[in-house]
Design a protein around this motif. Structure first.
Motif, PDB file in Angstrom:
ATOM      1  N   ALA A 233     -11.251  -3.985  64.018  1.00 57.28           N
ATOM      2  CA  ALA A 233     -11.611  -2.600  63.777  1.00 57.28           C
ATOM      3  C   ALA A 233     -13.271  -2.125  64.115  1.00 57.28           C
ATOM      4  CB  ALA A 233     -11.477  -1.887  62.942  1.00 57.28           C
ATOM      5  N   VAL A 234     -13.845  -2.803  63.102  1.00 61.35           N
ATOM      6  CA  VAL A 234     -15.144  -2.625  63.042  1.00 61.35           C
ATOM      7  C   VAL A 234     -15.976  -2.940  64.852  1.00 61.35           C
ATOM      8  CG1 VAL A 234     -18.240  -3.232  62.302  1.00 61.35           C
ATOM      9  CG2 VAL A 234     -15.591  -3.044  61.024  1.00 61.35           C
ATOM     10  N   VAL A 235     -15.142  -3.604  65.191  1.00 61.50           N
ATOM     11  CA  VAL A 235     -15.887  -4.535  66.787  1.00 61.50           C
ATOM     12  C   VAL A 235     -15.674  -3.402  67.543  1.00 61.50           C
ATOM     13  CG1 VAL A 235     -16.014  -6.150  68.312  1.00 61.50           C
ATOM     14  CG2 VAL A 235     -16.476  -6.785  65.831  1.00 61.50           C
ATOM     15  N   GLU A 236     -14.271  -2.891  67.584  1.00 55.93           N
ATOM     16  CA  GLU A 236     -14.176  -1.894  69.132  1.00 55.93           C
ATOM     17  C   GLU A 236     -15.293  -0.409  68.450  1.00 55.93           C
ATOM     18  OE1 GLU A 236     -10.259  -1.726  69.304  1.00 55.93           O
ATOM     19  OE2 GLU A 236      -9.830  -3.547  69.385  1.00 55.93           O
ATOM     20  N   ALA A 237     -14.922  -0.711  66.602  1.00 53.89           N
ATOM     21  CA  ALA A 237     -15.827   0.953  66.745  1.00 53.89           C
ATOM     22  C   ALA A 237     -17.291   1.149  67.080  1.00 53.89           C
ATOM     23  CB  ALA A 237     -16.002   0.951  65.167  1.00 53.89           C
TER      24      ALA A 237
ATOM     25  N   MET B  15     -12.157  -3.665  76.095  1.00 49.81           N
ATOM     26  CA  MET B  15     -11.204  -4.515  75.664  1.00 49.81           C
ATOM     27  C   MET B  15     -11.930  -6.157  75.076  1.00 49.81           C
ATOM     28  SD  MET B  15      -9.290  -4.437  73.601  1.00 49.81           S
ATOM     29  CE  MET B  15      -8.241  -2.928  73.099  1.00 49.81           C
ATOM     30  N   SER B  16     -12.498  -6.133  77.046  1.00 46.80           N
ATOM     31  CA  SER B  16     -12.932  -7.551  76.932  1.00 46.80           C
ATOM     32  C   SER B  16     -14.250  -7.594  76.519  1.00 46.80           C
ATOM     33  CB  SER B  16     -13.155  -7.556  78.576  1.00 46.80           C
ATOM     34  OG  SER B  16     -14.621  -7.247  79.245  1.00 46.80           O
ATOM     35  N   SER B  17     -15.247  -6.675  76.007  1.00 43.59           N
ATOM     36  CA  SER B  17     -16.530  -7.592  75.312  1.00 43.59           C
ATOM     37  C   SER B  17     -15.796  -7.551  74.374  1.00 43.59           C
ATOM     38  CB  SER B  17     -16.756  -6.146  75.082  1.00 43.59           C
ATOM     39  OG  SER B  17     -17.144  -6.270  75.850  1.00 43.59           O
ATOM     40  N   ALA B  18     -14.567  -7.143  73.665  1.00 41.57           N
ATOM     41  CA  ALA B  18     -14.294  -7.196  71.752  1.00 41.57           C
ATOM     42  C   ALA B  18     -13.090  -8.586  72.484  1.00 41.57           C
ATOM     43  CB  ALA B  18     -12.738  -6.216  71.759  1.00 41.57           C
ATOM     44  N   HIS B  19     -12.916  -8.543  73.068  1.00 42.65           N
ATOM     45  CA  HIS B  19     -12.007  -9.632  73.028  1.00 42.65           C
ATOM     46  C   HIS B  19     -13.107 -11.291  72.677  1.00 42.65           C
ATOM     47  CE1 HIS B  19      -9.492 -13.193  74.675  1.00 42.65           C
ATOM     48  NE2 HIS B  19      -8.642 -12.766  73.411  1.00 42.65           N
ATOM     49  N   ARG B  20     -14.194 -10.666  73.880  1.00 43.27           N
ATOM     50  CA  ARG B  20     -15.150 -12.334  74.160  1.00 43.27           C
ATOM     51  C   ARG B  20     -15.679 -12.173  72.701  1.00 43.27           C
ATOM     52  NH1 ARG B  20     -19.814 -11.679  75.580  1.00 43.27           N
ATOM     53  NH2 ARG B  20     -19.616  -9.082  76.632  1.00 43.27           N
ATOM     54  N   ILE B  21     -16.396 -11.514  72.185  1.00 43.93           N
ATOM     55  CA  ILE B  21     -17.141 -11.153  70.528  1.00 43.93           C
ATOM     56  C   ILE B  21     -16.150 -11.609  69.833  1.00 43.93           C
ATOM     57  CG2 ILE B  21     -17.645  -9.519  68.453  1.00 43.93           C
ATOM     58  CD1 ILE B  21     -18.729  -8.130  70.506  1.00 43.93           C
ATOM     59  N   GLY B  22     -14.171 -11.375  69.719  1.00 42.80           N
ATOM     60  CA  GLY B  22     -13.426 -12.070  68.722  1.00 42.80           C
ATOM     61  C   GLY B  22     -13.431 -13.686  69.140  1.00 42.80           C
TER      62      GLY B  22
ATOM     63  N   ARG C 266     -27.575  -1.764  67.762  1.00 39.42           N
ATOM     64  CA  ARG C 266     -27.377  -1.654  69.344  1.00 39.42           C
ATOM     65  C   ARG C 266     -26.466  -2.649  69.108  1.00 39.42           C
ATOM     66  NH1 ARG C 266     -30.612  -1.817  73.742  1.00 39.42           N
ATOM     67  NH2 ARG C 266     -29.585  -0.611  74.494  1.00 39.42           N
ATOM     68  N   LEU C 267     -25.571  -3.291  70.527  1.00 36.67           N
ATOM     69  CA  LEU C 267     -24.834  -4.709  71.143  1.00 36.67           C
ATOM     70  C   LEU C 267     -26.048  -4.817  72.030  1.00 36.67           C
ATOM     71  CD1 LEU C 267     -21.907  -2.403  72.859  1.00 36.67           C
ATOM     72  CD2 LEU C 267     -22.369  -4.237  69.908  1.00 36.67           C
ATOM     73  N   ARG C 268     -26.331  -6.174  71.874  1.00 36.57           N
ATOM     74  CA  ARG C 268     -27.271  -6.866  72.106  1.00 36.57           C
ATOM     75  C   ARG C 268     -26.837  -7.467  73.794  1.00 36.57           C
ATOM     76  NH1 ARG C 268     -31.759 -10.260  71.319  1.00 36.57           N
ATOM     77  NH2 ARG C 268     -32.021  -9.911  68.455  1.00 36.57           N
ATOM     78  N   VAL C 269     -28.001  -7.072  74.473  1.00 40.46           N
ATOM     79  CA  VAL C 269     -27.936  -6.984  75.695  1.00 40.46           C
ATOM     80  C   VAL C 269     -29.298  -7.059  76.008  1.00 40.46           C
ATOM     81  CG1 VAL C 269     -25.292  -5.734  76.404  1.00 40.46           C
ATOM     82  CG2 VAL C 269     -28.641  -4.484  76.404  1.00 40.46           C
ATOM     83  N   ALA C 270     -30.043  -7.596  75.535  1.00 41.22           N
ATOM     84  CA  ALA C 270     -31.199  -8.131  76.133  1.00 41.22           C
ATOM     85  C   ALA C 270     -31.733  -9.104  75.955  1.00 41.22           C
ATOM     86  CB  ALA C 270     -32.254  -6.887  75.756  1.00 41.22           C
ATOM     87  N   PRO C 271     -32.944  -9.584  76.292  1.00 41.78           N
ATOM     88  CA  PRO C 271     -33.271 -10.914  76.224  1.00 41.78           C
ATOM     89  C   PRO C 271     -33.820 -11.724  74.864  1.00 41.78           C
ATOM     90  CG  PRO C 271     -35.425  -9.670  78.031  1.00 41.78           C
ATOM     91  CD  PRO C 271     -33.678  -9.100  77.961  1.00 41.78           C
ATOM     92  N   GLU C 272     -33.498 -12.434  74.780  1.00 41.17           N
ATOM     93  CA  GLU C 272     -34.300 -13.098  73.624  1.00 41.17           C
ATOM     94  C   GLU C 272     -35.763 -11.657  72.633  1.00 41.17           C
ATOM     95  OE1 GLU C 272     -33.658 -15.132  70.657  1.00 41.17           O
ATOM     96  OE2 GLU C 272     -31.512 -14.273  72.336  1.00 41.17           O
ATOM     97  N   HIS C 273     -36.957 -12.015  73.225  1.00 42.11           N
ATOM     98  CA  HIS C 273     -37.922 -11.427  72.890  1.00 42.11           C
ATOM     99  C   HIS C 273     -37.651  -9.917  72.750  1.00 42.11           C
ATOM    100  CE1 HIS C 273     -42.184 -10.520  70.976  1.00 42.11           C
ATOM    101  NE2 HIS C 273     -42.032  -9.952  72.397  1.00 42.11           N
ATOM    102  N   HIS C 274     -37.759  -9.356  72.554  1.00 38.40           N
ATOM    103  CA  HIS C 274     -38.189  -7.172  73.696  1.00 38.40           C
ATOM    104  C   HIS C 274     -38.000  -6.471  71.918  1.00 38.40           C
ATOM    105  CE1 HIS C 274     -33.389  -7.626  72.196  1.00 38.40           C
ATOM    106  NE2 HIS C 274     -34.032  -6.156  71.986  1.00 38.40           N
ATOM    107  N   HIS C 275     -38.119  -5.784  72.474  1.00 35.25           N
ATOM    108  CA  HIS C 275     -38.944  -4.056  72.082  1.00 35.25           C
ATOM    109  C   HIS C 275     -38.058  -3.150  72.706  1.00 35.25           C
ATOM    110  CE1 HIS C 275     -42.140  -6.801  69.640  1.00 35.25           C
ATOM    111  NE2 HIS C 275     -42.754  -6.843  71.121  1.00 35.25           N
ATOM    112  N   HIS C 276     -38.079  -1.464  71.581  1.00 41.92           N
ATOM    113  CA  HIS C 276     -37.187  -0.859  71.929  1.00 41.92           C
ATOM    114  C   HIS C 276     -38.449   0.312  71.880  1.00 41.92           C
ATOM    115  CE1 HIS C 276     -34.041  -3.349  69.452  1.00 41.92           C
ATOM    116  NE2 HIS C 276     -34.014  -2.760  70.721  1.00 41.92           N
ATOM    117  N   LEU C 277     -37.663   1.697  73.301  1.00 42.13           N
ATOM    118  CA  LEU C 277     -38.462   2.390  73.608  1.00 42.13           C
ATOM    119  C   LEU C 277     -37.290   3.455  72.923  1.00 42.13           C
ATOM    120  CD1 LEU C 277     -40.111   5.008  74.937  1.00 42.13           C
ATOM    121  CD2 LEU C 277     -39.845   3.946  77.037  1.00 42.13           C
ATOM    122  N   VAL C 278     -37.044   4.487  72.474  1.00 39.37           N
ATOM    123  CA  VAL C 278     -36.397   5.314  71.534  1.00 39.37           C
ATOM    124  C   VAL C 278     -36.772   6.906  72.039  1.00 39.37           C
ATOM    125  CG1 VAL C 278     -35.139   5.325  69.448  1.00 39.37           C
ATOM    126  CG2 VAL C 278     -35.945   3.437  69.301  1.00 39.37           C
TER     127      VAL C 278
END
Lengths: 140, 140
Positions: free
Chosen positions: B24-28, B1-8, B79-91
């Motif tokens: 609603a979309v952010v919370e989803a 909920m705090s994340s939602a609030h921060r994004i809001g 996906r929620l962005r938690v990583a630093p600027e330049h990054h890649h994904h291992l999926v």
DNA sequence: CCCCTCAGTGATACCTGGTATCAGTTTCAA
DNA sequence: TTGAAACTGATACCAGGTATCACTGAGGGG
């Protein structure tokens, strides 16, 4: 023409029929830019049905005669496969021309990551984007 | 909920309105898997219009709160962005979970290629695919 | 060399994932 | 409280690709 002929032979030896539609699509592909789309091919062979163009492109990809390139925006392009097995593309964002390269240096990163994350790494996709010398000059 | 609030808060400070739809979309998104699609979000907020979900996702991407990941088949995930600027994904091709990494080692290749091809390299896309430890075990 | 069979074809409908439009609704600042 | 502007949802649309299905023609067997 000799390329078209070679591809034709390969089709038949693989048990596929060499129809006028396929011949036309192959020739259109050979006559296209380095990096072409299905739409480009369609424009060159308007009498050939959309579905057939898609089917033939898929066939050519399956036979490793053509490879798919995914652009930054997610759209697909095709190009005649001339490069060795494992390779990547450096795509000019100006004119769409392509350089192949195979020394991608990702294997080292792959190993490091496998150790750190305990993932069993199966493969990767790498594409570089930039401006080719010509577009570099013309864009200032 | 705090994340939602921060994004809001971030939305409003950036001059966007904090509507029920966006909330609603952010919370989803926050409630979704690591790697989620627009369809996933839609399933969680069926009362919100399709267009609004797409618009909100784009907004979140523009605000760097969420990043796009393109899968092997060309489809998009978020996906929620938690990583630093330049990054890649291992999926993980099994369950869709994702590891970030930033030490991609492509810069060296980039430089070599720039020298060889005279391209002015602007960027690259790199994604690794594999099986996460859990999927490794269950599939092995 | 002809004929038959079945791979291949084209028209068309459909699908997915995303955008444009636009009248109607909400937010929020004054 | 109110009104302008941002936002919404329904809907139509688009691109690019696949499924369907009656028809056709490639090419091997006779």
């Amino acid at each position: 023409m000799s390329s078209a002929h070679r591809i034709g032979s390969l089709l038949t030896t693989e048990g596929h029929r060499l129809t006028t539609g396929r011949r036309a699509v192959v020739e259109a592909a050979l006559a296209s830019d380095d990096l072409f789309s299905v739409a480009d091919v369609q424009r060159l062979v308007p009498r050939i049905g959309r579905a057939t163009v898609f089917r033939t492109m898929r066939l050519l990809v399956d036979l490793d005669l053509v490879c798919r390139v995914r652009l930054e925006d997610g759209s697909l392009r095709y190009r005649l496969r001339v490069a060795p097995e494992h390779h990547h593309h450096l795509v000019c964002t100006g004119c769409g021309s392509v350089e192949d390269f195979s020394d991608c240096g990702v294997d080292a990163v792959s190993k490091t990551l496998a150790g750190r994350t305990k993932y069993e790494i199966q493969g990767h996709r790498l594409e570089l984007y930039g401006l080719c010398p010509t577009c570099c000059v013309s864009s200032g």
